[in-house]
Design a protein around this motif. Structure first.
Motif, PDB file in Angstrom:
ATOM      1  N   ASN A 542     -11.805  -4.673  -2.070  1.00 16.37           N
ATOM      2  CA  ASN A 542     -13.170  -5.415  -2.172  1.00 16.37           C
ATOM      3  C   ASN A 542     -13.638  -4.669  -0.851  1.00 16.37           C
ATOM      4  N   SER A 543     -13.025  -4.743   0.211  1.00 14.76           N
ATOM      5  CA  SER A 543     -13.701  -4.448   1.394  1.00 14.76           C
ATOM      6  C   SER A 543     -12.829  -3.485   2.385  1.00 14.76           C
ATOM      7  N   LEU A 544     -13.133  -2.692   3.442  1.00 15.72           N
ATOM      8  CA  LEU A 544     -12.336  -2.205   4.153  1.00 15.72           C
ATOM      9  C   LEU A 544     -13.261  -2.193   5.574  1.00 15.72           C
ATOM     10  N   SER A 545     -12.825  -2.786   6.424  1.00 18.48           N
ATOM     11  CA  SER A 545     -13.628  -3.041   8.083  1.00 18.48           C
ATOM     12  C   SER A 545     -12.763  -2.968   9.091  1.00 18.48           C
ATOM     13  N   ASN A 546     -11.449  -3.097   8.858  1.00 16.94           N
ATOM     14  CA  ASN A 546     -10.368  -3.105  10.046  1.00 16.94           C
ATOM     15  C   ASN A 546     -10.354  -1.552  10.749  1.00 16.94           C
ATOM     16  N   LYS A 547     -10.769  -1.869  11.888  1.00 21.93           N
ATOM     17  CA  LYS A 547     -10.950  -0.273  12.736  1.00 21.93           C
ATOM     18  C   LYS A 547      -9.858   0.603  12.782  1.00 21.93           C
ATOM     19  N   SER A 548      -8.546  -0.157  12.875  1.00 22.47           N
ATOM     20  CA  SER A 548      -7.159   0.623  12.912  1.00 22.47           C
ATOM     21  C   SER A 548      -6.618   1.130  11.726  1.00 22.47           C
ATOM     22  N   GLU A 564      -8.856   8.835  -2.121  1.00 20.27           N
ATOM     23  CA  GLU A 564      -9.624   8.484  -3.040  1.00 20.27           C
ATOM     24  C   GLU A 564      -9.720   6.700  -2.561  1.00 20.27           C
ATOM     25  N   LEU A 565     -10.944   6.299  -2.295  1.00 24.32           N
ATOM     26  CA  LEU A 565     -11.281   4.707  -1.984  1.00 24.32           C
ATOM     27  C   LEU A 565     -12.193   4.287  -3.140  1.00 24.32           C
ATOM     28  N   ILE A 566     -11.752   3.176  -3.698  1.00 23.71           N
ATOM     29  CA  ILE A 566     -12.789   2.565  -4.577  1.00 23.71           C
ATOM     30  C   ILE A 566     -12.770   0.973  -3.945  1.00 23.71           C
ATOM     31  N   VAL A 567     -13.912   1.115  -3.223  1.00 20.72           N
ATOM     32  CA  VAL A 567     -14.329  -0.022  -2.413  1.00 20.72           C
ATOM     33  C   VAL A 567     -15.488  -0.775  -2.842  1.00 20.72           C
ATOM     34  N   ILE A 599      -5.475  -2.609  -5.590  1.00 24.76           N
ATOM     35  CA  ILE A 599      -4.375  -1.558  -5.846  1.00 24.76           C
ATOM     36  C   ILE A 599      -4.227  -0.518  -5.057  1.00 24.76           C
ATOM     37  N   ILE A 600      -2.923  -0.268  -4.455  1.00 29.12           N
ATOM     38  CA  ILE A 600      -2.640   1.044  -3.714  1.00 29.12           C
ATOM     39  C   ILE A 600      -1.697   1.714  -4.347  1.00 29.12           C
ATOM     40  N   ALA A 601      -1.977   3.272  -4.306  1.00 25.64           N
ATOM     41  CA  ALA A 601      -1.062   4.214  -4.855  1.00 25.64           C
ATOM     42  C   ALA A 601      -0.945   5.440  -3.979  1.00 25.64           C
ATOM     43  N   VAL A 602       0.325   5.641  -3.681  1.00 25.67           N
ATOM     44  CA  VAL A 602       0.480   7.022  -2.963  1.00 25.67           C
ATOM     45  C   VAL A 602       1.395   7.946  -3.763  1.00 25.67           C
ATOM     46  N   ALA A 603       1.199   9.199  -3.313  1.00 24.51           N
ATOM     47  CA  ALA A 603       1.727  10.135  -4.134  1.00 24.51           C
ATOM     48  C   ALA A 603       3.208  10.209  -3.869  1.00 24.51           C
ATOM     49  N   ALA A 604       3.783   9.850  -2.511  1.00 22.00           N
ATOM     50  CA  ALA A 604       5.266   9.625  -2.211  1.00 22.00           C
ATOM     51  C   ALA A 604       6.023  10.971  -2.505  1.00 22.00           C
ATOM     52  N   GLY A 605       5.314  12.180  -2.090  1.00 21.73           N
ATOM     53  CA  GLY A 605       6.216  13.675  -2.457  1.00 21.73           C
ATOM     54  C   GLY A 605       6.126  13.821  -3.850  1.00 21.73           C
ATOM     55  N   GLY A 606       5.613  13.127  -4.751  1.00 17.08           N
ATOM     56  CA  GLY A 606       5.490  13.594  -6.128  1.00 17.08           C
ATOM     57  C   GLY A 606       5.744  12.503  -6.981  1.00 17.08           C
ATOM     58  N   THR A 607       6.726  11.323  -6.643  1.00 12.72           N
ATOM     59  CA  THR A 607       7.232  10.538  -7.318  1.00 12.72           C
ATOM     60  C   THR A 607       6.146   9.250  -7.738  1.00 12.72           C
ATOM     61  N   ASP A 608       5.338   9.258  -7.000  1.00 10.49           N
ATOM     62  CA  ASP A 608       4.371   8.080  -7.137  1.00 10.49           C
ATOM     63  C   ASP A 608       4.766   6.750  -6.972  1.00 10.49           C
ATOM     64  N   GLU A 609       4.389   6.059  -6.048  1.00 11.24           N
ATOM     65  CA  GLU A 609       4.328   4.434  -6.037  1.00 11.24           C
ATOM     66  C   GLU A 609       3.275   3.804  -6.009  1.00 11.24           C
ATOM     67  N   VAL A 610       3.421   2.514  -6.548  1.00  9.28           N
ATOM     68  CA  VAL A 610       2.125   1.715  -6.803  1.00  9.28           C
ATOM     69  C   VAL A 610       2.309   0.277  -6.409  1.00  9.28           C
ATOM     70  N   TYR A 611       1.309  -0.195  -5.680  1.00  4.80           N
ATOM     71  CA  TYR A 611       1.381  -1.504  -5.056  1.00  4.80           C
ATOM     72  C   TYR A 611       0.248  -2.312  -5.440  1.00  4.80           C
ATOM     73  N   ALA A 615      -4.759  -8.632  -0.453  1.00  5.02           N
ATOM     74  CA  ALA A 615      -5.473  -8.509   0.862  1.00  5.02           C
ATOM     75  C   ALA A 615      -6.516  -7.174   0.746  1.00  5.02           C
ATOM     76  N   ASP A 616      -7.762  -7.507   1.200  1.00  2.00           N
ATOM     77  CA  ASP A 616      -8.528  -6.493   1.481  1.00  2.00           C
ATOM     78  C   ASP A 616      -8.243  -5.920   3.032  1.00  2.00           C
ATOM     79  N   TRP A 617      -8.709  -4.884   3.067  1.00  2.00           N
ATOM     80  CA  TRP A 617      -8.247  -4.002   4.669  1.00  2.00           C
ATOM     81  C   TRP A 617      -9.156  -4.461   5.607  1.00  2.00           C
TER      82      TRP A 617
END
Length: 691
Positions: A542-548, A564-567, A599-611, A615-617
């Motif tokens: 929903n939102s991305l506002s944390n500086k770090s 790619e961010l869908i915010v 939803i968060i997805a990372v390539a993880a070197g080609g194996t793909d991990e999804v969470y 929480a918004d960031w």
């Protein structure tokens, strides 16, 4: 890029989000009655923003706080910028409102001024006033013996300027003022009875009927003028949680104080009488010019959504119906738990029915082998099936534990009522941890099976609310994975007892472990990019506002990670800036449903991990709330969520892309039109079932 700041201000970004909502009301391709609803949402969004965010800035200004935030704004400078932009939105909103009135009149629906009614209609409205409205009105005089009354936040009032009969019109010193509340218990748009077989439907606004007959409340006085006004008060709660003997009582006390919160905004009708305006400004202590908003039209357009939804027929002026389907995995099953024993199940609301969650908890509540049910509760709808199921489970002797978040903004009173009802039924009710809001969405069912215990878990991105589950897009997962079950038990122990932070097997939990986990995921993608391995991050929130968090994403972009961010709403990250964020793309999708899934997805070197996550960031989510991040372990479910994310990314109908200078521009390309929210209604398109 010269002249571009590194970050976008959070509050200015929110204003741009509300502008995107307004664009949906302007869009001629949006069905007409839905355009009315979007106008209503613009107003309700602005009400909440003013009562919380602007209120906080005004408090900082009053005490002389002049430090800049990380985006470079002082409270004083930001208030001026916000005032200018929000006034521009309000002016455009009322321009759209007038256009929509013209359009709806072509369909035989007219919101008329009282003076344009014929004599017969005026008499019918006078009868309605005398029979229905007059008995509930309370005129409140303002004079030496009767001080200015408490004006409730976000309620509509009329300021009435009067003179005693027989006094010369220019005898200003004899002028008096009274206040009349427009009763919110009555419909704002009142239908004028029409002739039989006449298709035209005529409505008059409630305040117009009252204005026309208000002199009946003030015998012995001559009505000089009557104008509408509305006050928005500071609605943020200030709790002393650590010093409170009873959190529930402390919140009830603060809710009473909220009614008397300091005025933040005064909305008045255009050309309001100077005497009434001066009285209002003096009594409400509205000293700053940016606290006053003059409206050219009816105040408070939040009524438009209810009005549009109450019109009978007119289906051609609404979105085509998309009926939620019951998830195929459970459709043929005798019991849900047997399905979850075999495999994890993903559901995506509103396309898949929230009834599946109700059924999961109802089934557990009636199962004699279920020993315990534990769940978090943030915002729950009225007449909730879940509340009935939990109370029934407790009354049958099961251990039922509910973590009720009493501090869910604007739902505090409802949650207090639920807490008491659950306690009376024998549930163990916990109000969360001191200083933290419990925002995690999780249910744990403990069942006795073959001499041992098995744990069934539901983790979601949205609230346990069947009403909003028809309006918000959210994902949920059912699983009996032993590691997730163990983490769920540990999480509830931490929320209800004195357990120290757990060594999580699967979960990452804020405020301690979630942000470090996200940093670890991003750092791993950075390392993979430098090794030449696939490196990508897709995050929907929903939102991305944390500086770090933003700085970490900038670091990843500079390392070559494709992001790619869908915010949907606030985004303080500035994408596409050379040598800073050129590998980051940000889109926002505003459409018929409120995008709410995390939803968060990372390539993880080609194996793909999804969470999936609650929480918004944002700093509040990462540092001041109990939030949950849960991995999706099933390979097929990961693919399904990646399909869902990629459909979002390819949207070129309702997606707007954030450009480096802060503007959101509709996505246009040579691809075939893809409207993600409509495409996702075809569940077979993204939800591939495993063999």
């Amino acid at each position: 890029m010269l002249g571009v700041k590194k970050y976008i201000n959070r509050d200015l970004s929110w204003v741009e989000f509300n502008r995107r909502v307004l664009e949906e009301a302007e869009d001629v391709s949006t069905p007409l009655l839905e355009r009315f609803s979007f106008l209503s949402i613009v107003s309700s969004n602005l009400d909440e923003f003013v009562s919380v965010r602007v209120a906080g800035l005004q408090e900082q200004r009053k005490v002389g706080y002049s430090n800049t935030d990380f985006t470079g704004y002082t409270p004083q400078g930001l208030i001026k910028r916000l005032t200018k932009r929000t006034l521009r939105i309000v002016r455009q909103q009322y321009k759209v409102y007038r256009e929509l009135l013209r359009q709806i009149s072509k369909e035989g629906v007219l919101i008329s001024s009282f003076r344009d009614l014929n004599d017969e209609q005026k008499q019918l409205m006078k009868d309605y006033f005398l029979d229905i409205i007059f008995p509930v009105l309370t005129p409140m005089a303002v004079d030496v013996s009767r001080p200015f009354p408490l004006v409730h936040s976000k309620e509509l009032y009329l300021a009435v300027v009067l003179q005693p009969e027989g006094i010369a019109e220019d005898a200003i010193e004899k002028r008096v003022c009274a206040i009349v509340q427009v009763p919110s218990i009555l419909p704002r748009a009142v239908q004028v009875p029409g002739r039989k077989n006449v298709r035209r439907m005529t409505y008059v606004l409630l305040e117009e009927i009252i204005k026309e007959h208000i002199s009946l409340l003030f015998s012995g006085y001559t009505l000089e003028v009557v104008h509408a006004f509305r006050v928005t008060r500071n609605s943020d709660l200030t709790l002393n949680e650590e010093g409170a003997d009873d959190l529930l009582q402390e919140i009830e006390k603060e809710l009473r104080r909220r009614r008397r919160g300091l005025p933040v905004r005064l909305e008045v009708e255009k050309n309001i009488h100077p005497h009434a305006l001066e009285l209002l400004k003096e009594e409400l202590e509205m000293q700053e010019d940016d606290d006053l908003v003059e409206i050219d039209g009816p105040l408070d357009l939040t009524f438009l959504s209810r009005f549009a939804n109450s019109l009978p027929g007119f289906e051609h002026l609404r979105y085509p119906k998309i009926e939620p389907v019951y998830p195929q995995e459970f459709e043929e099953a005798d019991d849900m738990l047997s399905v979850v024993r075999e495999k994890d199940v993903l559901v995506y609301h509103p396309y898949e029915s929230f009834e599946v969650v109700n059924d999961f908890i109802t089934e557990a509540a009636s199962d004699p082998d279920v020993l315990a049910i534990k769940m978090t509760m943030y915002r729950v709808n009225a007449n909730s099936v879940l509340i009935r199921a939990l109370t029934g489970a407790a009354e049958s002797g099961k251990q039922v534990t509910v973590v009720v978040e009493l501090k869910a903004r604007f739902d505090e009173e409802r949650n207090i009522a639920w807490a008491r009802q659950l306690e009376n039924a024998g549930c163990h009710v916990v109000y969360g941890l001191v200083g933290l809001k419990t925002h995690a969405k999780i249910t744990l069912v403990v069942r006795r099976e073959s001499g041992s215990l098995r744990r069934y878990v539901h983790v979601g991105t949205g609230n346990y609310n069947e009403n909003t589950a028809r309006l918000y897009t959210d994902v949920g997962i059912f699983t009996c994975d032993p590691d997730i079950g163990a983490d769920a038990s540990a999480l509830f122990n931490e929320m209800t007892g004195y357990s120290t932070p757990h060594d999580w097997r699967m979960f990452a939990v804020a405020p301690v472990g979630l942000k470090p986990m996200l940093f670890d995921l991003i750092d791993r993608e950075i390392a993979n990019a430098r090794k030449g391995l696939p490196a990508q991050i897709i995050a929907k929130m929903n939102s991305l506002s944390n500086k770090s968090m933003i700085d970490k994403l900038y670091e990843a972009s500079q390392a070559g990670v494709k992001i790619e961010l869908i915010v949907r709403g606030v985004c303080c990250l500035r994408p596409g800036v050379p040598e800073l964020s050129e590998n980051i793309r940000v889109i926002s999708i505003v459409d018929r449903y409120l995008e709410h899934a995390r939803i968060i997805a990372v390539a993880a070197g080609g194996t793909d991990e999804v969470y999936i996550s609650s929480a918004d960031w944002m700093t509040r989510n990462l540092n001041r709330r109990v939030e949950l991040l849960c991995p999706v372990n099933d390979i097929q479910l990961r693919k399904n969520l990646l399909n869902l994310l990629n459909i979002n990314i390819r949207d070129n109908v309702k997606a707007r892309e954030l450009h480096p200078r802060g503007a959101y521009i509709r996505v246009t390309n040579e691809d075939a039109p893809l409207r993600s929210q409509f495409a996702l209604a075809d569940i077979d398109l993204w939800k591939l079932t495993s063999n």
